[in-house]
Design an enzyme around this catalytic site. Structure first.
Site, PDB file in Angstrom:
ATOM      1  NE  ARG A 179      -8.037  -5.718  -9.318  1.00  0.00           N
ATOM      2  CZ  ARG A 179      -7.017  -5.994  -8.502  1.00  0.00           C
ATOM      3  NH1 ARG A 179      -7.126  -5.801  -7.209  1.00  0.00           N
ATOM      4  NH2 ARG A 179      -5.884  -6.465  -8.982  1.00  0.00           N
ATOM      5  CG  HIS A 225      -5.715  -1.744  -6.901  1.00  0.00           C
ATOM      6  ND1 HIS A 225      -6.889  -1.878  -6.202  1.00  0.00           N
ATOM      7  CD2 HIS A 225      -5.154  -0.585  -6.483  1.00  0.00           C
ATOM      8  CE1 HIS A 225      -7.032  -0.841  -5.384  1.00  0.00           C
ATOM      9  NE2 HIS A 225      -5.997  -0.039  -5.541  1.00  0.00           N
ATOM     10  CE1 TYR A 232      -3.085  -8.863  -7.857  1.00  0.00           C
ATOM     11  CE2 TYR A 232      -1.201  -7.382  -7.934  1.00  0.00           C
ATOM     12  CZ  TYR A 232      -2.542  -7.611  -8.123  1.00  0.00           C
ATOM     13  OH  TYR A 232      -3.345  -6.600  -8.582  1.00  0.00           O
TER      14      TYR A 232
END
Ligand SMILES: Cc1ncc(C[n+]2csc(CCOP(=O)(O)OP(=O)(O)O)c2C)c(N)n1
Lengths: 392, 325
Positions: free
Chosen positions: A280, A284, A293
């Site tokens: 990805r 998100h 993160y």
């Protein structure tokens, strides 16, 4: 004892199996420079199909860039991109017949575009205007279109997986020569619905392709904290279904795997699992900040595996695309999307009467009463309800 | 006292409870290093280690079942369900297992050390799936406590009480107030007793009852009513199960009138339960029918969110109508 599928080999000292016992190779056809691996078996693809695939990728990139921008400007409330996963999504969609049914998770706008969802239709949904097929009821990106055999997105994760088994089983019962494809992320594959859906498909023999986009993260959770086994593919084998792992950033590998999965599912009335290994590249969603993160270096490394660039090099090598054409496709879509935004955001919202529609086939007496009272109330306080007050 | 928002207050409560109880663990989707999608668990993994604050795989059914197992074995488990809309995959584990562990085993086993935290409610342009208020499904299940705070001070004290309550508790956090509600929060460890309503404002003409994020709405409506000379007594129910019948009945006996407000749909909502009970307790004192101002009997819509909401204008109208019945 009906243990027929289990083999009869016996051993006489304790010996455990582990995930390393299961060799799951990864299918790769395209190399980084746009040439194919020696001995690679190519999918069925001609120039026309290749052009449509590429065109869909570019449209999706442009859409993602522009809509993320629109979200930042406060013009839409929310957005999710497909960036980095175009090959997985378009490559699989391109292997299907238009009457095959798609049940998606939410990051598969490219497959809907491939089916023919227009730029205006995308905008109408995202701006919740009166032309939105979903009547302005769901957040941006929850598309759906029955004409294109694309089920409307539902936010609760994994719910589409057993549903896909049901859709596929009905195709079999009705004697249709079609399959169902079901997209989901490796995160969603932890839900109970995943296990229920796969087991039922395998046991009841439903022609469904389970397509997992294993993109490394579920919001902030990396795959190491999502599963401890041999990816999602090992589970397909565990449930007794044909399974393949592909390079999800390799358009030709995804196309080839899905073409053969479809043929197998149809011929055998049986499910297939495809695990597409990808990444990805974006956040998100527009509400997320991945710097909390994961590292910039990690993201930069994956930029080099950009699936659209790799496919483009192949097209150029084949003489099917020129750099100049590429620039003009981008330009065309930038203008098209921008123009569509301007139109869609000016259209009015769905009429208030629709608020009680589709709860049931016809509104109940209680709903009709509530709507009547609501309208009386709004006419007393028109300023508090600017979206509907002018059009009661 | 320190000024903080509701997320900060919740984070502080978790940290205090973990310090005081070394058997306590906190877990859920994205709650580990990232600190949860709303950041309620920020810093806890750094403070208490990965064994005590961690990510789970993405499975609410798994989270709830796992939590039941931990609690049944004597741990203090605080499980986060990322959005209340996604509590339904865990429904069986919560209503059939958490709720009945003690009863079905003759108290051979119980999951008293278990708390579910989950953000609920609308007003954030989330459409259905990011806006629901599913409390009534749980209030109908004996064995569960259901708690909803209205501001940071209440959130900290009620959450500490919920974590330490020897029964499974579902703690619904009003997500639209997470950052919007800022207020004074007492320092250190304190608890607010579960099962007790809070009379937020004394009044004489009518009782107006709500909980959680709707407290802001009813306060606005009561201000509007005050300008018309109507004196509202405002009650925050705080705990929905078991709920404080006495405090509400006492107030209604004084005012003779009751308006109940909640965001969930009208039909089958918890207001119905309150109305029925108060009608029985206070029949001879009532001057007008009990009125409910609730969400519509539709799923929570996106574009017509304002129209759907039981907002201050609808509440104000209900107060006036009840007064002039
Ligand atoms: C039942 C349920 N639980 C939680 C969520 C919140 N949520 C939305 S997306 C997401 C992560 C999904 O990750 P994955 O399936 O890997 O797909 P990706 O976003 O990586 O494409 C979560 C936890 C949800 N939508 N539904």
């Amino acid at each position: 004892m009906s243990n027929a599928p289990l083999n009869n080999e016996t051993v006489h000292r304790v010996s455990f199996l582990d995930k390393a016992s299961l060799h799951i190779p990864i299918l790769r056809i395209l190399q980084a420079d746009g040439t194919t691996y020696e001995n690679a078996v190519l999918p069925v693809i001609d120039q026309e199909l290749a052009a449509k695939i590429y065109d869909t990728c570019i449209f999706t990139r442009v859409l993602d860039e522009r809509m993320l921008g629109a979200q930042r400007q406060g013009r839409i409330s929310f957005y999710m991109t497909c960036i980095g996963e175009e090959a997985a999504v378009v490559g699989s969609a391109a292997a299907l017949d238009k009457n095959d049914v798609i049940l998606a998770q939410y990051r598969e706008q490219a497959s809907l575009r491939y089916r023919g969802f227009t730029t205006e239709q995308f905008m109408n949904q995202m701006f919740s205007n009166e032309k939105d097929l979903g009547k302005g009821r769901q957040m941006p990106i929850h598309y759906g279109c029955s004409e294109l055999n694309y089920h409307t997105i539902s936010s609760p994760l994994g719910t589409q997986i057993p549903q896909a088994t049901g859709v596929a089983f009905s195709q079999k019962l009705k004697g249709e020569r079609n399959v169902t494809i079901c997209y989901f992320g490796e995160g969603a594959a932890s839900e109970g619905d995943f296990h229920a859906g796969l087991n039922m498909a395998a046991v009841l023999k439903a022609p469904v392709i389970f397509f997992c986009r294993n993109n490394g993260y579920a919001i902030s959770t990396p795959t190491e904290e999502q599963f401890a086994g041999n990816g999602i593919a090992s589970r397909g084998v565990g449930y007794g279904m044909h399974t393949i792992r592909v390079d999800g950033n390799d358009m030709l590998a995804v196309l080839a795997a899905t073409q053969q999965a479809r043929a197998y599912a149809l011929e055998n009335n049986a499910p297939v699992l495809i695990e597409a290994m990808t990444y990805r590249l974006g956040a998100h969603s527009s509400s997320d900040d991945p710097s909390g993160y994961r590292s910039k270096e990690e993201e930069a490394k994956w930029q080099q595996h950009d699936p659209v660039k790799r496919f483009k090099l192949w097209l150029i090598n084949k003489g099917w695309l020129k750099e100049a054409d590429d620039t003009s496709i981008y330009e065309k879509y930038r203008e098209e999307v921008l123009a569509a935004v301007k139109v869609a955001e000016k259209l009015p919202v769905p009429h208030l009467d629709q608020i009680i529609e589709d709860v049931y086939d016809v509104p109940t007496p209680a709903l009709k009463k509530q709507l009547k009272e609501l309208k009386e109330h709004i006419s007393k306080y028109p300023k508090a309800y600017p979206k509907s007050a002018g059009r009661l | 006292m320190a000024q903080m928002n509701m997320l900060h207050a919740i984070n502080e409560a978790l940290s205090i409870a973990m310090k005081a109880d070394e058997r306590m663990v906190v877990f859920g989707e994205d709650v580990g290093h990232f600190g949860g999608v709303f950041r309620a668990t920020s810093g806890l993994q750094e403070q208490f280690g990965r064994d005590r604050c961690f990510n789970t795989p993405l499975t609410e059914q798994g989270i709830a079942g796992f939590a039941n197992g931990l609690a049944a074995n004597g741990m203090t488990a605080v499980a986060e369900i990322q959005f209340a809309d996604y509590i339904f995959p865990a429904f069986d584990q919560i209503v059939n297992e958490s709720a009945k562990f003690r009863y079905r085993s003759g108290n051979e086993f119980n999951v008293g050390g278990l708390t579910y935290r989950t953000p609920y409610g609308g007003g954030i342009a989330g459409g259905h799936y990011h806006s629901q208020s599913p409390e009534a499904y749980f209030t109908q299940t004996p064995g569960l406590k259901v708690v909803v705070p209205r501001n940071p001070e209440q959130a900290k004290g009620l959450l500490l009480a919920a974590i330490r309550d020897p029964n499974p508790v579902i703690f619904f956090e009003p997500k639209r107030l997470y950052r919007a509600s800022v207020g004074d929060v007492p320092e250190g460890d304190y608890q607010i007793e579960l099962g007790k309503a809070d009379v937020v404002k004394q009044g004489s003409d009518i009782t107006v009852l709500a909980w959680g994020a709707q407290m802001e709405i009813v306060e606005k409506a009561c201000d509007m009513a005050a300008k018309e000379g109507i004196s509202c007594e405002i009650i925050d129910l705080r705990t929905l199960s078991p709920w404080d019948v006495d405090t509400v009945a006492k107030s209604v006996k004084k005012t003779g009138r009751l308006v109940i407000n909640h965001e969930a749909p009208l039909t089958g909502g918890f207001a119905g339960e309150i109305a029925a009970t108060i009608q029985q307790e206070c029949f001879l004192y009532l001057e007008s029918p009990i009125s409910r101002v609730c969400g519509l009997d539709t799923p929570y819509p996106l574009i017509h969110e304002k129209e759907y909401m039981p907002d201050e204008f609808k509440t104000f109208e209900a107060i006036k109508a009840t007064m002039s019945f």
